[in-house]
Design a protein around this motif. Structure first.
Motif, PDB file in Angstrom:
ATOM      1  N   LYS A   1     -27.960  -3.011 -39.150  1.00 23.53           N
ATOM      2  CA  LYS A   1     -28.544  -3.108 -40.485  1.00 23.53           C
ATOM      3  C   LYS A   1     -30.062  -2.987 -40.422  1.00 23.53           C
ATOM      4  O   LYS A   1     -30.700  -2.573 -41.393  1.00 23.53           O
ATOM      5  CB  LYS A   1     -28.110  -4.410 -41.157  1.00 23.53           C
TER       6      LYS A   1
ATOM      7  N   ILE B   1     -25.897  10.731 -44.729  1.00 24.49           N
ATOM      8  CA  ILE B   1     -24.951   9.861 -45.416  1.00 24.49           C
ATOM      9  C   ILE B   1     -24.898   8.527 -44.671  1.00 24.49           C
ATOM     10  O   ILE B   1     -24.471   8.466 -43.515  1.00 24.49           O
ATOM     11  CB  ILE B   1     -23.543  10.476 -45.476  1.00 24.49           C
ATOM     12  N   LYS B   2     -25.355   7.486 -45.333  1.00 22.17           N
ATOM     13  CA  LYS B   2     -25.318   6.163 -44.710  1.00 22.17           C
ATOM     14  C   LYS B   2     -23.995   5.462 -45.024  1.00 22.17           C
ATOM     15  O   LYS B   2     -23.302   5.813 -45.974  1.00 22.17           O
ATOM     16  CB  LYS B   2     -26.500   5.324 -45.191  1.00 22.17           C
ATOM     17  N   PRO B   3     -23.622   4.481 -44.232  1.00 24.96           N
ATOM     18  CA  PRO B   3     -22.346   3.793 -44.453  1.00 24.96           C
ATOM     19  C   PRO B   3     -22.357   2.962 -45.728  1.00 24.96           C
ATOM     20  O   PRO B   3     -23.412   2.519 -46.186  1.00 24.96           O
ATOM     21  CB  PRO B   3     -22.215   2.897 -43.215  1.00 24.96           C
ATOM     22  N   THR B   4     -21.177   2.781 -46.308  1.00 23.59           N
ATOM     23  CA  THR B   4     -21.032   1.875 -47.450  1.00 23.59           C
ATOM     24  C   THR B   4     -21.291   0.454 -46.960  1.00 23.59           C
ATOM     25  O   THR B   4     -21.258   0.190 -45.747  1.00 23.59           O
ATOM     26  CB  THR B   4     -19.606   1.962 -48.012  1.00 23.59           C
ATOM     27  N   PRO B   5     -21.547  -0.499 -47.855  1.00 21.45           N
ATOM     28  CA  PRO B   5     -21.716  -1.894 -47.436  1.00 21.45           C
ATOM     29  C   PRO B   5     -20.536  -2.403 -46.603  1.00 21.45           C
ATOM     30  O   PRO B   5     -20.726  -3.146 -45.632  1.00 21.45           O
ATOM     31  CB  PRO B   5     -21.845  -2.646 -48.756  1.00 21.45           C
ATOM     32  N   GLU B   6     -19.331  -1.970 -46.957  1.00 23.51           N
ATOM     33  CA  GLU B   6     -18.147  -2.390 -46.201  1.00 23.51           C
ATOM     34  C   GLU B   6     -18.202  -1.872 -44.766  1.00 23.51           C
ATOM     35  O   GLU B   6     -17.965  -2.625 -43.803  1.00 23.51           O
ATOM     36  CB  GLU B   6     -16.875  -1.868 -46.875  1.00 23.51           C
ATOM     37  N   ILE B   7     -18.524  -0.599 -44.612  1.00 19.22           N
ATOM     38  CA  ILE B   7     -18.590  -0.019 -43.268  1.00 19.22           C
ATOM     39  C   ILE B   7     -19.748  -0.622 -42.482  1.00 19.22           C
ATOM     40  O   ILE B   7     -19.631  -0.869 -41.276  1.00 19.22           O
ATOM     41  CB  ILE B   7     -18.722   1.518 -43.356  1.00 19.22           C
TER      42      ILE B   7
ATOM     43  N   LYS C   1     -13.537   6.324 -40.971  1.00 20.50           N
ATOM     44  CA  LYS C   1     -13.977   6.088 -42.340  1.00 20.50           C
ATOM     45  C   LYS C   1     -15.158   6.985 -42.705  1.00 20.50           C
ATOM     46  O   LYS C   1     -15.229   7.525 -43.810  1.00 20.50           O
ATOM     47  CB  LYS C   1     -14.352   4.609 -42.532  1.00 20.50           C
TER      48      LYS C   1
ATOM     49  N   GLU D   1     -13.474   9.323 -45.241  1.00 21.51           N
ATOM     50  CA  GLU D   1     -13.747   8.718 -46.541  1.00 21.51           C
ATOM     51  C   GLU D   1     -15.142   9.044 -47.059  1.00 21.51           C
ATOM     52  O   GLU D   1     -15.341   9.182 -48.269  1.00 21.51           O
ATOM     53  CB  GLU D   1     -13.551   7.199 -46.463  1.00 21.51           C
ATOM     54  N   GLN D   2     -16.114   9.167 -46.171  1.00 23.34           N
ATOM     55  CA  GLN D   2     -17.474   9.499 -46.597  1.00 23.34           C
ATOM     56  C   GLN D   2     -17.732  10.997 -46.557  1.00 23.34           C
ATOM     57  O   GLN D   2     -18.764  11.457 -47.023  1.00 23.34           O
ATOM     58  CB  GLN D   2     -18.496   8.772 -45.709  1.00 23.34           C
TER      59      GLN D   2
END
Length: 236
Positions: A129, A149-155, A184, A188-189
């Protein structure tokens, strides 16, 4: 010792060990003397880089790193390798502490994407983070012409769990978690290639069966660049 380089490690120790294993494994050898000359500074007590980036009132890791660089510079290594993506937050400050070149892991990783996935347009990033919040990879990836493309908060939370809970705290990797993170990002992204922007993720890549998806493994890449430079020293 002549024709050597210094590895600035300990951030964390398992990741540093992974770097050394890969380096030795990839070195072309026929006898003991064919291995490379290097010093490993496993400075495990360097304060956590992400903790400091997110809160500058916390202990500053740069004091310890600059001390290491100045001490090692007295020995005159050919170059330094900084085994921590997040520590590159202060790359310019660290480089200013010595005239000896420090390999830039972030730049080298992004340079390699065109070889790993020549038609890549969307580049995903898995990292701490601290690296994400400080946008460390952003200028390198965007300057190279890719969409970041950065990860979602979940990832991002899942990534932190693997890095800190499994590897840094428990001392082992979880292959299932690692492969799910990459899946993911790809499925997913919708990214074309995933940058492993933390050396703990590189450790996970080494420990578990390699992912079937395209990844730009920062530590594996800096191993290759280190090897290239070190072998050239012997030709002088």
């Amino acid at each position: 010792m002549q024709q050597f380089f210094t590895i600035l490690g300990g951030m964390g120790t398992l990741a540093t060990e992974s770097y050394v294993r890969l380096l030795d494994k990839r070195t072309p050898i026929h006898c003991d003397q064919d291995y490379l000359n290097y010093l490993v500074v496993n400075h495990a007590t360097v304060p956590d880089r992400t903790t400091w980036i997110l809160d500058h009132s916390q202990p500053d890791p740069n004091e310890a790193l600059i001390e290491d660089i100045k001490q090692q510079s007295l020995l005159n290594p050919a170059f330094f390798v900084l085994i921590c993506n997040t520590a590159h937050y202060s790359f310019d400050k660290l480089q200013a502490a010595t005239e000896i070149p420090i390999l830039n892991m972030l730049q080298e990783t992004v340079n390699e994407i065109k070889k790993i996935k020549p038609d890549a347009k969307r580049v995903g990033l898995l990292a701490t983070k601290g690296t994400l919040a400080a946008n460390l990879y952003d200028p390198y990836i965007e300057k190279a012409g890719y969409e970041l493309i950065k990860p979602t908060p979940e990832i991002a939370d899942m990534t932190e769990d693997l890095i800190y809970h499994d590897i840094k705290e428990a001392g082992h990797s979880d292959g299932k978690k690692y492969h799910e993170l990459v899946r993911k990002m790809i499925e997913e992204q919708g990214v074309d290639v995933v940058v492993l922007g933390c050396t703990e993720l590189s450790f996970a890549e080494e420990m578990d069966p390699e992912t079937k998806y395209p990844v730009a493994d920062s530590q594996s890449i800096i191993v290759d660049r280190s090897l290239e430079r070190a072998l050239k020293l012997r030709q002088k």
